[in-house]
Design a protein around this motif. Structure first.
Motif, PDB file in Angstrom:
ATOM      1  N   GLU A  52       0.688  -1.105  -0.017  1.00  0.00           N
ATOM      2  CA  GLU A  52       0.148  -0.092  -0.024  1.00  0.00           C
ATOM      3  C   GLU A  52       0.817   1.247  -0.003  1.00  0.00           C
ATOM      4  OE1 GLU A  52      -4.113  -1.486   1.931  1.00  0.00           O
ATOM      5  OE2 GLU A  52      -2.923  -0.296   3.125  1.00  0.00           O
ATOM      6  N   ILE A  53       0.194   2.338  -0.794  1.00  0.00           N
ATOM      7  CA  ILE A  53       0.892   3.575  -0.825  1.00  0.00           C
ATOM      8  C   ILE A  53       0.249   4.532  -0.523  1.00  0.00           C
ATOM      9  CG2 ILE A  53       2.149   5.300  -2.470  1.00  0.00           C
ATOM     10  CD1 ILE A  53       2.726   2.807  -4.133  1.00  0.00           C
ATOM     11  N   PRO A  54       0.529   5.381   0.440  1.00  0.00           N
ATOM     12  CA  PRO A  54      -0.511   6.464   1.070  1.00  0.00           C
ATOM     13  C   PRO A  54      -0.106   7.641  -0.048  1.00  0.00           C
ATOM     14  CG  PRO A  54       1.241   6.422   2.746  1.00  0.00           C
ATOM     15  CD  PRO A  54       1.373   5.224   1.636  1.00  0.00           C
ATOM     16  N   LEU A  55      -1.018   7.959  -0.800  1.00  0.00           N
ATOM     17  CA  LEU A  55      -0.920   8.815  -1.782  1.00  0.00           C
ATOM     18  C   LEU A  55      -0.906  10.383  -1.405  1.00  0.00           C
ATOM     19  CD1 LEU A  55      -3.009   7.166  -4.869  1.00  0.00           C
ATOM     20  CD2 LEU A  55      -0.524   7.201  -4.519  1.00  0.00           C
ATOM     21  N   CYS A  56      -1.437  10.647  -0.439  1.00  0.00           N
ATOM     22  CA  CYS A  56      -1.657  11.941   0.282  1.00  0.00           C
ATOM     23  C   CYS A  56      -0.820  12.110   1.521  1.00  0.00           C
ATOM     24  CB  CYS A  56      -2.999  12.148   0.644  1.00  0.00           C
ATOM     25  SG  CYS A  56      -4.235  12.126  -0.577  1.00  0.00           S
ATOM     26  N   GLY A  57       0.209  11.323   1.433  1.00  0.00           N
ATOM     27  CA  GLY A  57       1.294  11.551   2.581  1.00  0.00           C
ATOM     28  C   GLY A  57       1.029  10.507   3.679  1.00  0.00           C
ATOM     29  N   LEU A  80     -13.188   4.862   2.652  1.00  0.00           N
ATOM     30  CA  LEU A  80     -11.765   5.467   2.623  1.00  0.00           C
ATOM     31  C   LEU A  80     -11.743   6.799   2.817  1.00  0.00           C
ATOM     32  CD1 LEU A  80     -10.231   3.353  -0.342  1.00  0.00           C
ATOM     33  CD2 LEU A  80      -9.779   3.104   2.085  1.00  0.00           C
ATOM     34  N   ALA A  81     -12.581   7.688   2.601  1.00  0.00           N
ATOM     35  CA  ALA A  81     -12.802   9.037   2.715  1.00  0.00           C
ATOM     36  C   ALA A  81     -12.672   9.141   4.110  1.00  0.00           C
ATOM     37  CB  ALA A  81     -13.856   9.615   1.888  1.00  0.00           C
ATOM     38  N   LEU A  82     -13.809   8.730   5.026  1.00  0.00           N
ATOM     39  CA  LEU A  82     -13.588   8.883   6.233  1.00  0.00           C
ATOM     40  C   LEU A  82     -12.412   8.540   7.011  1.00  0.00           C
ATOM     41  CD1 LEU A  82     -17.634   7.678   6.928  1.00  0.00           C
ATOM     42  CD2 LEU A  82     -16.601  10.212   6.596  1.00  0.00           C
ATOM     43  N   TYR A  83     -12.026   7.316   6.554  1.00  0.00           N
ATOM     44  CA  TYR A  83     -10.680   6.763   7.225  1.00  0.00           C
ATOM     45  C   TYR A  83      -9.674   7.699   7.192  1.00  0.00           C
ATOM     46  CZ  TYR A  83      -6.566   3.890   7.396  1.00  0.00           C
ATOM     47  OH  TYR A  83      -5.112   3.385   7.684  1.00  0.00           O
ATOM     48  N   ASP A  84      -9.622   8.294   6.080  1.00  0.00           N
ATOM     49  CA  ASP A  84      -8.449   9.281   5.867  1.00  0.00           C
ATOM     50  C   ASP A  84      -8.866  10.738   6.761  1.00  0.00           C
ATOM     51  OD1 ASP A  84      -6.062  10.007   3.875  1.00  0.00           O
ATOM     52  OD2 ASP A  84      -7.275  11.576   3.878  1.00  0.00           O
ATOM     53  N   LEU A  85     -10.013  11.204   6.649  1.00  0.00           N
ATOM     54  CA  LEU A  85     -10.382  12.314   7.333  1.00  0.00           C
ATOM     55  C   LEU A  85     -10.089  12.128   8.903  1.00  0.00           C
ATOM     56  CD1 LEU A  85     -11.756  14.901   7.365  1.00  0.00           C
ATOM     57  CD2 LEU A  85     -13.989  13.719   7.712  1.00  0.00           C
ATOM     58  N   LEU A 119       0.171   9.956  -9.059  1.00  0.00           N
ATOM     59  CA  LEU A 119       0.175   8.412  -9.408  1.00  0.00           C
ATOM     60  C   LEU A 119       1.254   8.110 -10.392  1.00  0.00           C
ATOM     61  CD1 LEU A 119      -3.609   7.563 -10.328  1.00  0.00           C
ATOM     62  CD2 LEU A 119      -2.349   6.924  -8.397  1.00  0.00           C
ATOM     63  N   GLU A 120       1.806   9.168 -11.177  1.00  0.00           N
ATOM     64  CA  GLU A 120       2.868   9.023 -12.297  1.00  0.00           C
ATOM     65  C   GLU A 120       4.063   8.978 -11.105  1.00  0.00           C
ATOM     66  OE1 GLU A 120       4.678  11.216 -15.978  1.00  0.00           O
ATOM     67  OE2 GLU A 120       3.059  12.193 -14.846  1.00  0.00           O
ATOM     68  N   LYS A 121       4.152   9.545 -10.248  1.00  0.00           N
ATOM     69  CA  LYS A 121       5.361   9.639  -9.415  1.00  0.00           C
ATOM     70  C   LYS A 121       5.806   8.112  -8.891  1.00  0.00           C
ATOM     71  CE  LYS A 121       5.487  14.376  -7.854  1.00  0.00           C
ATOM     72  NZ  LYS A 121       5.308  15.022  -6.483  1.00  0.00           N
ATOM     73  N   HIS A 122       4.707   7.337  -8.567  1.00  0.00           N
ATOM     74  CA  HIS A 122       4.765   5.922  -8.299  1.00  0.00           C
ATOM     75  C   HIS A 122       4.653   5.110  -9.325  1.00  0.00           C
ATOM     76  CE1 HIS A 122       4.838   7.463  -3.879  1.00  0.00           C
ATOM     77  NE2 HIS A 122       3.655   8.189  -4.135  1.00  0.00           N
ATOM     78  N   ILE A 155      -5.479   5.945  -0.905  1.00  0.00           N
ATOM     79  CA  ILE A 155      -4.351   4.645  -0.775  1.00  0.00           C
ATOM     80  C   ILE A 155      -4.638   4.095  -2.106  1.00  0.00           C
ATOM     81  CG2 ILE A 155      -3.700   2.568   0.568  1.00  0.00           C
ATOM     82  CD1 ILE A 155      -5.408   3.745   2.948  1.00  0.00           C
ATOM     83  N   SER A 156      -3.125   3.404  -2.588  1.00  0.00           N
ATOM     84  CA  SER A 156      -3.325   2.601  -3.649  1.00  0.00           C
ATOM     85  C   SER A 156      -2.204   1.325  -3.540  1.00  0.00           C
ATOM     86  CB  SER A 156      -2.619   3.250  -4.734  1.00  0.00           C
ATOM     87  OG  SER A 156      -2.303   2.467  -5.935  1.00  0.00           O
ATOM     88  N   ASN A 157      -2.493   0.141  -3.971  1.00  0.00           N
ATOM     89  CA  ASN A 157      -1.760  -1.039  -3.865  1.00  0.00           C
ATOM     90  C   ASN A 157      -0.735  -1.039  -4.912  1.00  0.00           C
ATOM     91  OD1 ASN A 157      -3.371  -1.405  -6.184  1.00  0.00           O
ATOM     92  ND2 ASN A 157      -3.988  -3.279  -5.602  1.00  0.00           N
ATOM     93  N   GLY A 158      -0.404   0.107  -5.535  1.00  0.00           N
ATOM     94  CA  GLY A 158       0.682   0.348  -6.432  1.00  0.00           C
ATOM     95  C   GLY A 158       0.169  -0.195  -7.960  1.00  0.00           C
ATOM     96  N   LYS A 159      -1.023  -0.730  -8.030  1.00  0.00           N
ATOM     97  CA  LYS A 159      -1.423  -0.860  -9.440  1.00  0.00           C
ATOM     98  C   LYS A 159      -2.506   0.089 -10.060  1.00  0.00           C
ATOM     99  CE  LYS A 159      -1.184  -6.188  -8.218  1.00  0.00           C
ATOM    100  NZ  LYS A 159      -2.077  -7.196  -8.022  1.00  0.00           N
ATOM    101  N   ARG A 160      -3.096   0.501  -9.230  1.00  0.00           N
ATOM    102  CA  ARG A 160      -4.244   1.604  -9.856  1.00  0.00           C
ATOM    103  C   ARG A 160      -4.544   2.566  -8.653  1.00  0.00           C
ATOM    104  NH1 ARG A 160      -6.484  -3.184  -8.685  1.00  0.00           N
ATOM    105  NH2 ARG A 160      -5.905  -3.889 -10.674  1.00  0.00           N
ATOM    106  N   GLY A 161      -5.255   3.706  -9.311  1.00  0.00           N
ATOM    107  CA  GLY A 161      -5.537   4.804  -8.404  1.00  0.00           C
ATOM    108  C   GLY A 161      -7.082   4.868  -8.753  1.00  0.00           C
ATOM    109  N   VAL A 162      -7.928   5.595  -7.968  1.00  0.00           N
ATOM    110  CA  VAL A 162      -9.409   5.706  -8.265  1.00  0.00           C
ATOM    111  C   VAL A 162      -9.773   7.317  -8.065  1.00  0.00           C
ATOM    112  CG1 VAL A 162     -11.611   5.252  -7.342  1.00  0.00           C
ATOM    113  CG2 VAL A 162      -9.842   3.574  -7.223  1.00  0.00           C
ATOM    114  N   VAL A 163     -10.228   7.858  -9.083  1.00  0.00           N
ATOM    115  CA  VAL A 163     -10.965   9.150  -8.927  1.00  0.00           C
ATOM    116  C   VAL A 163     -12.429   9.177  -9.012  1.00  0.00           C
ATOM    117  CG1 VAL A 163      -8.943  10.229  -9.934  1.00  0.00           C
ATOM    118  CG2 VAL A 163     -10.954   9.353 -11.562  1.00  0.00           C
ATOM    119  N   VAL A 164     -13.312  10.169  -8.500  1.00  0.00           N
ATOM    120  CA  VAL A 164     -14.517  10.345  -8.414  1.00  0.00           C
ATOM    121  C   VAL A 164     -14.833  11.704  -9.095  1.00  0.00           C
ATOM    122  CG1 VAL A 164     -16.769  10.239  -7.264  1.00  0.00           C
ATOM    123  CG2 VAL A 164     -14.772   8.948  -6.751  1.00  0.00           C
ATOM    124  N   PRO A 165     -15.187  12.027 -10.314  1.00  0.00           N
ATOM    125  CA  PRO A 165     -15.072  13.346 -10.973  1.00  0.00           C
ATOM    126  C   PRO A 165     -16.427  14.161 -10.617  1.00  0.00           C
ATOM    127  CG  PRO A 165     -14.158  11.825 -12.555  1.00  0.00           C
ATOM    128  CD  PRO A 165     -14.834  11.003 -11.298  1.00  0.00           C
TER     129      PRO A 165
END
Length: 466
Positions: free
Chosen positions: A148-153, A185-190, A434-437, A391-401
């Motif tokens: 897992e990678i915490p994408l927001c630090g 996940l949003a509540l977990y991060d908050l 995501l590109e950085k990782h 959070i990402s597992n290194g394979k994909r990210g998720v966006v909700v536009p």
């Protein structure tokens, strides 16, 4: 002998035997009385010996024991104990015949198995077997945390108050799908990033090592159902949030409670001993279905209501410590029922229509609101993780536009929330992260993405990075 028994010159007209040696292939073995007797005498010892060896090789019989021989008798003088008062008589040491005057050397003892440690290979196999049996869940959790990678630090929990609550989000999916549950996940991060929120959030998923028996799940033998972040059992949490995406998956609610060892019915859970069970997401759009089993239902978006729920429970844990658990729980639920966006089934009476449906939902006390409406927040009130997976597992990210829908079709619930669009700058920065990782796959989790005003710019931005 084989040739003779097979019939070699066995039936001939010759009266006598031309020799009794069965190795003589030219011998004539006539089947008369004399011939039968002579050939029997010649073959019987050899046949008996062959049969004995064959039975010995099969382990059916052992070699014939020799006849016991009488042991020689030796006249030995009787043993007379020395008088008690007499000093012990020192015997001279035995003498080795080959070396007069030298001590007798003991003969070498036959080899016996000594209680030494097992060989290295056996010890390694035993260690691996013990590790496999006792820590399957732990090893899977370690693999999850490594990937897992915490994408927001990183999460810095050192600023939390010492008596922070433990909030566990139960996700009815395995590791891949659990990272796409955007609401929890949003509540977990908050919760974990809010230094003023007196709680620490954790996650518990459907681990692949869980044992399935019919519709039930159980942890590996000898282990307890725990979270990814903590070794403490899920059942010892202060608050448990269960996210069900749709009503067709409501059985997962009971499956997760049973897995954690939490009583199903709200009336059977004791305040202070069992966690407060909170339901959310689309599966609880009609909360009365599970009114006897869930303590609180968060309607709509829970960023504000869940934070207030945590603060209420945190205050009550100290204020109601000496109170009767049943009265304490009723007091807490009554206070929670006044939080916008929270529906507490125990505070309301639901009247069902005989043919199906609900006639009315009435409060049991005037101290609770008559109606509970879902809470929908503005863009400035929504946490960033509501639009991008933290959070990402290194394979994909998720966006909700997008949230909600521009249209309000009567057969669809997408139009119930007001239509809102995620800030383009937030999505663009997330794609750069995501590109950085080196994460190449992006999941667009939005049923109304075609209504996103900057969808082409977002896609072009993604193409330019590829």
């Amino acid at each position: 002998m084989t040739n003779a028994l097979a019939g070699h010159e066995l039936f001939t007209q010759q009266e006598g035997l031309n020799g009794l040696d069965f190795l003589n292939l030219q011998g004539s073995y006539h089947p008369n009385d004399l011939g039968q007797t002579l050939i029997s005498n010649a073959l019987t010892p050899t046949v008996n010996q062959a049969v004995g060896y064959a039975l010995g090789n099969l382990g059916l019989v052992g070699p014939p024991a020799p006849d016991p021989q009488p042991l020689p008798t030796v006249d030995t003088p009787p043993v007379v104990d020395p008088p008690i008062d007499s000093p012990p008589v020192e015997q001279p040491p035995p003498v080795d015949p080959g070396d007069p005057g030298g001590p007798v050397v003991d003969p070498p003892r036959p080899w016996t198995r000594s209680p030494t440690p097992p060989p290295r290979a056996a010890a390694e196999a035993e260690r691996k077997a013990t590790e496999t049996h006792m820590s399957r869940l732990l090893r899977e959790i370690e693999d999850i945390m490594k990937s897992e990678i915490p994408l927001c630090g990183p999460y810095r929990l050192t600023g939390k108050v010492p008596d922070s609550l433990r909030v566990v989000f139960l996700l009815p999916y395995m590791r891949e799908m659990s990272l796409m549950c955007m609401g929890p996940l949003a509540l977990y991060d908050l919760v974990n990033r809010g230094s003023d929120i007196p709680a620490v959030a954790e996650r518990a998923i459907r681990y692949s090592c869980l044992r399935a028996s019919g519709n039930r799940l159980a942890p590996p033998e000898g282990e307890v159902y725990r979270t990814i972040e903590s070794a403490s059992p899920v059942a010892t949490a202060d608050i448990v949030g269960v996210s069900i995406a749709n009503s067709g998956d409501l059985p997962s609610f009971f499956r997760l409670l049973d897995l954690a060892g939490i009583p199903r019915r709200s009336a059977d859970r004791v305040f202070g001993r069992h966690p407060l069970v909170v339901g959310g997401n689309g599966g609880f759009a009609n909360p009365e279905i599970l009114a006897d089993y869930v303590d609180v239902v968060a309607l709509g978006e829970g960023e504000a209501s869940m934070v207030e729920l945590i603060r209420v429970v945190h205050r009550a844990r100290g204020a109601h410590a000496a109170m009767d658990p049943e009265l304490a729980k009723e007091s807490v639920l009554e206070e929670l029922s006044r939080v916008p966006g929270l529906y507490v089934p125990a505070m309301y009476d639901c009247e069902l229509r005989p043919g199906g449906g609900v006639t009315a939902v009435r409060p049991r006390t005037p101290r609770v609101p008559a109606k509970v409406r879902p809470q929908f927040l503005g863009l400035d009130e929504l946490h960033a993780a509501h639009f991008v997976a933290p959070i990402s597992n290194g394979k994909r990210g998720v966006v909700v536009p997008t949230l909600g829908c521009r249209w309000a079709c009567h057969f669809c619930t997408l139009g119930v929330p007001p239509f809102r669009q995620a800030p383009f700058e937030l999505l663009d920065a997330y794609l750069a992260e995501l590109e950085k990782h080196d994460i190449a796959q992006v999941v667009i989790s939005s049923a109304t993405f075609t209504q996103y005003g900057k969808r082409y710019a977002l896609l072009d931005c993604r193409r330019s990075r590829n």
